[in-house]
Design an enzyme around this catalytic site. Structure first.
Site, PDB file in Angstrom:
ATOM      1  N   LYS A 153      67.388  44.847  75.574  1.00 13.52           N
ATOM      2  CA  LYS A 153      68.304  45.174  76.677  1.00 13.52           C
ATOM      3  C   LYS A 153      69.261  46.306  76.305  1.00 13.52           C
ATOM      4  O   LYS A 153      69.641  47.094  77.156  1.00 13.52           O
ATOM      5  CB  LYS A 153      69.053  43.944  77.193  1.00 13.52           C
ATOM      6  CG  LYS A 153      69.890  43.221  76.176  1.00 13.52           C
ATOM      7  CD  LYS A 153      70.462  41.939  76.779  1.00 13.52           C
ATOM      8  CE  LYS A 153      71.430  41.267  75.806  1.00 13.52           C
ATOM      9  NZ  LYS A 153      70.838  40.993  74.462  1.00 13.52           N
ATOM     10  N   ARG A 204      78.555  36.814  78.351  1.00 12.49           N
ATOM     11  CA  ARG A 204      77.593  36.076  77.546  1.00 12.49           C
ATOM     12  C   ARG A 204      77.817  34.567  77.659  1.00 12.49           C
ATOM     13  O   ARG A 204      77.108  33.796  77.021  1.00 12.49           O
ATOM     14  CB  ARG A 204      77.770  36.481  76.093  1.00 12.49           C
ATOM     15  CG  ARG A 204      76.458  36.670  75.366  1.00 12.49           C
ATOM     16  CD  ARG A 204      76.615  37.857  74.478  1.00 12.49           C
ATOM     17  NE  ARG A 204      75.787  37.851  73.318  1.00 12.49           N
ATOM     18  CZ  ARG A 204      75.493  38.975  72.682  1.00 12.49           C
ATOM     19  NH1 ARG A 204      75.953  40.129  73.120  1.00 12.49           N
ATOM     20  NH2 ARG A 204      74.754  38.946  71.612  1.00 12.49           N
ATOM     21  N   ARG A 240      63.863  44.915  62.840  1.00 12.68           N
ATOM     22  CA  ARG A 240      64.763  45.963  63.337  1.00 12.68           C
ATOM     23  C   ARG A 240      65.554  46.568  62.181  1.00 12.68           C
ATOM     24  O   ARG A 240      65.985  45.863  61.282  1.00 12.68           O
ATOM     25  CB  ARG A 240      65.719  45.307  64.344  1.00 12.68           C
ATOM     26  CG  ARG A 240      66.583  46.265  65.088  1.00 12.68           C
ATOM     27  CD  ARG A 240      67.005  45.666  66.391  1.00 12.68           C
ATOM     28  NE  ARG A 240      68.189  44.822  66.265  1.00 12.68           N
ATOM     29  CZ  ARG A 240      68.889  44.412  67.316  1.00 12.68           C
ATOM     30  NH1 ARG A 240      68.522  44.754  68.539  1.00 12.68           N
ATOM     31  NH2 ARG A 240      69.936  43.653  67.142  1.00 12.68           N
ATOM     32  N   ARG A 300      70.659  44.673  59.727  1.00 13.15           N
ATOM     33  CA  ARG A 300      71.979  44.125  60.072  1.00 13.15           C
ATOM     34  C   ARG A 300      72.065  42.676  59.584  1.00 13.15           C
ATOM     35  O   ARG A 300      71.093  41.934  59.699  1.00 13.15           O
ATOM     36  CB  ARG A 300      72.142  44.141  61.600  1.00 13.15           C
ATOM     37  CG  ARG A 300      73.082  45.190  62.112  1.00 13.15           C
ATOM     38  CD  ARG A 300      72.988  45.335  63.603  1.00 13.15           C
ATOM     39  NE  ARG A 300      73.172  44.085  64.344  1.00 13.15           N
ATOM     40  CZ  ARG A 300      73.126  43.996  65.668  1.00 13.15           C
ATOM     41  NH1 ARG A 300      72.915  45.067  66.394  1.00 13.15           N
ATOM     42  NH2 ARG A 300      73.297  42.856  66.276  1.00 13.15           N
ATOM     43  N   ARG A 339      71.210  32.693  66.497  1.00 10.15           N
ATOM     44  CA  ARG A 339      71.583  33.480  67.688  1.00 10.15           C
ATOM     45  C   ARG A 339      70.774  33.033  68.903  1.00 10.15           C
ATOM     46  O   ARG A 339      71.287  32.983  70.016  1.00 10.15           O
ATOM     47  CB  ARG A 339      71.376  34.979  67.428  1.00 10.15           C
ATOM     48  CG  ARG A 339      72.427  35.545  66.492  1.00 10.15           C
ATOM     49  CD  ARG A 339      72.038  36.919  65.998  1.00 10.15           C
ATOM     50  NE  ARG A 339      72.077  37.937  67.035  1.00 10.15           N
ATOM     51  CZ  ARG A 339      71.525  39.133  66.908  1.00 10.15           C
ATOM     52  NH1 ARG A 339      70.879  39.459  65.825  1.00 10.15           N
ATOM     53  NH2 ARG A 339      71.616  40.001  67.890  1.00 10.15           N
TER      54      ARG A 339
END
Ligand code: AMP
Length: 218
Positions: A13, A88, A127, A160, A171
């Site tokens: 997103k 969120r 990622r 990260r 998460r």
């Protein structure tokens, strides 16, 4: 035009929100980036946010809402904006509605990009993010030209802390518990647009842009 992106971590997103912002000439506001910058600058908000972010938890609503209220007051928001990563929780959604209502405004669309958890875990753990400019790459699907080095600024790419496999699972758990209720919140308001996030990045972009065809100058 005021639009928000909703979806699980790793669904793409952020990438799509940047592209849509460019296309519409609107500012793209990413709560995660704002919070990461606050952490890097060791501001009061950053010091508070860091421990939640490192654990894969959500930063408390009152902190995020305060930061976002300030951000949305800035001059670059007068024509509209694309929100990425906010709201969120339903409490954040209600706080946003309240702020918008006080200004005689409302959200126009909520783009819900979705994909199954196993796809997301694979995407996030592959990622790599630029330590300097924040550009995002992927070891399989979007590799940099030189392994481990940012195409834009030639600085090292890093994994990260919150993209580590165990944090990714946390998460996702947080997403299903805290963020997914916003799907019905916005569907009930008639604002939700469902977009399948498993498709190729450019295909997803086209599907999103179709929803804004009246807004995009061709
Ligand atoms: P992101 O880059 O959007 O995945 O955000 C990274 C981290 O920032 C999240 O895992 C949360 O800890 C925090 N964060 C970002 N946006 C919010 C939000 N709207 N509410 C609470 N925490 C947030």
């Amino acid at each position: 035009m005021r639009a928000a992106f909703l979806g699980p971590p790793g669904v793409g997103k952020g990438t799509q929100a940047v592209r849509l912002g460019d296309k519409l000439g609107l500012v793209h506001i990413c709560t995660g980036d704002i919070l990461r910058q606050a952490v890097a600058e060791k501001t009061e908000v950053g010091l508070e946010a860091k421990r939640y972010m490192d654990a894969g938890d959500l930063v408390p609503d009152e902190v995020v809402v305060r930061v976002m209220e300030e951000r949305l007051e800035r001059a670059d928001c007068t024509r509209g904006y694309i929100l990425d990563g906010f709201p969120r929780t339903v409490a954040q959604g209600q706080a946003l509605d309240k702020v918008l209502h006080e200004h005689g405004q409302a959200l126009d669309k909520v783009i819900f990009v979705n994909a199954p958890d196993d796809v997301l875990v694979k995407r996030l753990s592959g990622r790599r993010t630029c330590s300097e400019c924040g550009a995002v790459f992927h070891v399989d699907t979007l590799p940099p030209k030189v392994d481990g080095i940012c195409d834009n600024c030639q600085k090292p790419l890093v994994l990260r802390d919150d993209d580590r496999a165990e944090t990714v699972r946390e998460r996702l758990r947080v997403y299903h518990n805290m963020t997914a209720p916003l799907i019905d919140y916005y569907r009930d308001q008639g604002l939700l647009i469902d977009i399948p996030g498993e498709r190729d990045i450019d295909e997803v972009q086209s599907m999103i842009e179709e929803q804004f065809s009246g807004t995009i100058a061709t």
